[in-house]
Design an enzyme around this catalytic site. Sequence first.
Site, PDB file in Angstrom:
ATOM      1  N   GLU A   7      65.923 -57.025 -41.751  1.00  0.00           N
ATOM      2  CA  GLU A   7      67.294 -57.409 -41.863  1.00  0.00           C
ATOM      3  C   GLU A   7      67.620 -58.751 -40.829  1.00  0.00           C
ATOM      4  OE1 GLU A   7      69.251 -57.294 -44.528  1.00  0.00           O
ATOM      5  OE2 GLU A   7      68.552 -55.490 -45.359  1.00  0.00           O
ATOM      6  N   CYS A  10      76.081 -61.550 -39.685  1.00  0.00           N
ATOM      7  CA  CYS A  10      74.925 -62.296 -40.643  1.00  0.00           C
ATOM      8  C   CYS A  10      74.956 -62.721 -41.999  1.00  0.00           C
ATOM      9  CB  CYS A  10      73.518 -61.276 -40.585  1.00  0.00           C
ATOM     10  SG  CYS A  10      73.871 -59.727 -41.443  1.00  0.00           S
TER      11      CYS A  10
HETATM   12  P1  NAD Z   1      68.130 -61.321 -29.698  1.00  0.00           P
HETATM   13  O1  NAD Z   1      67.174 -62.123 -30.568  1.00  0.00           O
HETATM   14  O2  NAD Z   1      67.416 -61.325 -28.358  1.00  0.00           O
HETATM   15  O3  NAD Z   1      68.120 -59.666 -30.105  1.00  0.00           O
HETATM   16  C1  NAD Z   1      68.709 -59.463 -31.360  1.00  0.00           C
HETATM   17  C2  NAD Z   1      68.633 -57.820 -31.481  1.00  0.00           C
HETATM   18  O4  NAD Z   1      67.355 -57.499 -31.426  1.00  0.00           O
HETATM   19  C3  NAD Z   1      69.346 -57.257 -30.174  1.00  0.00           C
HETATM   20  O5  NAD Z   1      69.854 -56.254 -30.747  1.00  0.00           O
HETATM   21  C4  NAD Z   1      68.144 -56.867 -29.202  1.00  0.00           C
HETATM   22  O6  NAD Z   1      68.721 -55.934 -28.541  1.00  0.00           O
HETATM   23  C5  NAD Z   1      67.119 -56.514 -30.369  1.00  0.00           C
HETATM   24  N1  NAD Z   1      65.828 -57.025 -29.822  1.00  0.00           N
HETATM   25  C6  NAD Z   1      65.463 -58.265 -28.803  1.00  0.00           C
HETATM   26  N2  NAD Z   1      64.192 -58.105 -28.592  1.00  0.00           N
HETATM   27  C7  NAD Z   1      63.682 -56.849 -29.151  1.00  0.00           C
HETATM   28  C8  NAD Z   1      62.291 -56.176 -29.272  1.00  0.00           C
HETATM   29  N3  NAD Z   1      61.429 -56.702 -28.476  1.00  0.00           N
HETATM   30  N4  NAD Z   1      62.244 -55.086 -29.730  1.00  0.00           N
HETATM   31  C9  NAD Z   1      63.425 -54.406 -30.411  1.00  0.00           C
HETATM   32  N5  NAD Z   1      64.467 -55.182 -30.306  1.00  0.00           N
HETATM   33  C10 NAD Z   1      64.689 -56.212 -29.875  1.00  0.00           C
HETATM   34  O7  NAD Z   1      69.265 -62.036 -29.931  1.00  0.00           O
HETATM   35  P2  NAD Z   1      70.773 -62.039 -29.273  1.00  0.00           P
HETATM   36  O8  NAD Z   1      71.023 -62.797 -28.111  1.00  0.00           O
HETATM   37  O9  NAD Z   1      71.213 -60.549 -29.129  1.00  0.00           O
HETATM   38  O10 NAD Z   1      71.490 -62.573 -30.690  1.00  0.00           O
HETATM   39  C11 NAD Z   1      71.123 -63.915 -30.811  1.00  0.00           C
HETATM   40  C12 NAD Z   1      70.876 -64.345 -32.324  1.00  0.00           C
HETATM   41  O11 NAD Z   1      70.267 -63.173 -33.031  1.00  0.00           O
HETATM   42  C13 NAD Z   1      72.229 -64.704 -32.845  1.00  0.00           C
HETATM   43  O12 NAD Z   1      72.530 -65.859 -32.837  1.00  0.00           O
HETATM   44  C14 NAD Z   1      71.871 -64.274 -34.368  1.00  0.00           C
HETATM   45  O13 NAD Z   1      71.249 -65.133 -34.984  1.00  0.00           O
HETATM   46  C15 NAD Z   1      70.985 -63.152 -34.426  1.00  0.00           C
HETATM   47  N6  NAD Z   1      71.374 -61.703 -34.703  1.00  0.00           N
HETATM   48  C16 NAD Z   1      71.709 -61.423 -36.004  1.00  0.00           C
HETATM   49  C17 NAD Z   1      72.100 -60.136 -36.371  1.00  0.00           C
HETATM   50  C18 NAD Z   1      72.247 -59.665 -37.819  1.00  0.00           C
HETATM   51  O14 NAD Z   1      73.080 -59.028 -38.142  1.00  0.00           O
HETATM   52  N7  NAD Z   1      71.080 -60.170 -38.619  1.00  0.00           N
HETATM   53  C19 NAD Z   1      72.643 -59.325 -35.404  1.00  0.00           C
HETATM   54  C20 NAD Z   1      72.659 -59.736 -34.048  1.00  0.00           C
HETATM   55  C21 NAD Z   1      72.037 -60.982 -33.660  1.00  0.00           C
END
Ligand code: NAD
Length: 480
Positions: free
Chosen positions: A250, A284
């Site tokens: 997702e 999202c």
């Molecule tokens: P990110 O890409 O670093 O992390 C997104 C999520 O994934 C976080 O909860 C993080 O803890 C988890 N994550 C990160 N690296 C991981 C790994 N190696 N293994 C497992 N989980 C991991 O991003 P962020 O700075 O937290 O958010 C930035 C962008 O992510 C936002 O701008 C948005 O586009 C997207 N986002 C989308 C949703 C959604 O509901 N689809 C939610 C949060 C963030």
Amino acid sequence: MSYDTDLQHFIDGAWRSGEGRETFTVVNPVTAGGIADLPNATRADLDEALAASERAWPEWKAMDVDKRATILRKAAQLLRERADHIGAILTQEQGKPLPEAKAEVMGSAQLFDWYAEEAKRDYGRTLVRPAGQLSRVIRQPVGPVATFTPWNFPVYLLAKKLAAALAAGCTVISRPPQETPGCVTEMFRALADAGLPRGVAQLVHGEADLISRTLIGSRQIRKVSFTGSTAVGKHLMRLAADSMTRITMELGGHAPVMIFDDCDLDKTLDMVVPQKFRNAGQVCVSPTRFYVQESIYDAFLKGFAERTAKVKVGDGLDADTKMGPLANDRRPEAIEKLVGDARAKGARVLAGGERGGAFDKNGGFFFQPTLLADVPNEASIMNEEPFGPVAVTRSFATFDEVIGEANRLPFGLAAFAFTENGRRANLIGDLVESGMVGINSFAISVADAPFGGVKDSGFGSEGGKEGMESYQVVKAIHQA
Ligand code: NAD
């Protein structure tokens, strides 16, 4: 209001913390000040959780479905009873206004209730065969599941996975985001208090890379479900390829909103403005690219800017706050960059446009509710998911033009349209490339319908019967 929770792992039916584990500081985004220390899971914790998940699975999947459903319904009841408490923790960790936080907990309870019932309606099928022969198709739980969820709806997005996986008869190990561990810990407390057998649902906090590599690379985990950014999703897909583990992704979106000149403009504005700034745009399926038909473009901008100026920004615990801070220090910086780039490329700023301003007295992660007009396609914000409180707008002339714009990006999660023309509404439903379409409505995330994206927004569904099927494997049994 106090931050009333004990941050612990929940492994094999036991609560664990401290004991020399390294910690991560959880902060309140209103002040950027630390509110708790989160213990990080060690490799030994993860190995124990994997072993417990495998041990608990046979009994959980064999349990009478009514008994399984009773436990899930009890968890739903406890979540409702504790919504005030869990909501207050969520607001202090993530920033959203308290009523939104409580509504998130109540919505999560609804998911457990819905899947408790859906588990009972898991019918297979019997094929047509000559007398005396039998061919049947059944679905069975896939096995131990690993979930990775983000901080924007930390309770609800995990409940979507947990409720469906547990209803299907799977065991689950969950890694919640480090920003919002307390509200998730309290959801697990509700599951434990509801009588979930040990090892069936386990919680491991901590470092994302260690946990995802260990769980996805393990022999025990048969399915991974992730919600988050497209970049991390692609990385986890690569890890899952090595272990041939099934996945649901997702991922991000960049939802187009098509506003046609036959809509009821005031009613539409009253819906779209609060929806844009809900959870400070960190959703999202947040309505983001507003395409407005030429003849009503100016009136739309005027009405949008007036309503935006009235959005009360502040601490989510204050009763009159309509929008809180962003969830972490990465977001204001990212939004500032996107807005600056759009401005430099010719966009007009009709509301907000700055970090914090008057709301940012304490050094928190605030960004003003922002409206950008005439944003060119070359601006980064027209192509990257802003995930913040920014509405980007431009006008369009024809139906074909706006459908082309809606489908222009590699994302395809949600799309919205406002029109009173029934034939046009039908066509939009057919032509837009997205997993969900809302026409005169934003109610697209509901327990009984599938929710999921196409293209770079991922694949697989959560919610509805499709959500439970994603935790099942199919078997055909032929008997001569
Ligand atoms: P990110 O890409 O670093 O992390 C997104 C999520 O994934 C976080 O909860 C993080 O803890 C988890 N994550 C990160 N690296 C991981 C790994 N190696 N293994 C497992 N989980 C991991 O991003 P962020 O700075 O937290 O958010 C930035 C962008 O992510 C936002 O701008 C948005 O586009 C997207 N986002 C989308 C949703 C959604 O509901 N689809 C939610 C949060 C963030």
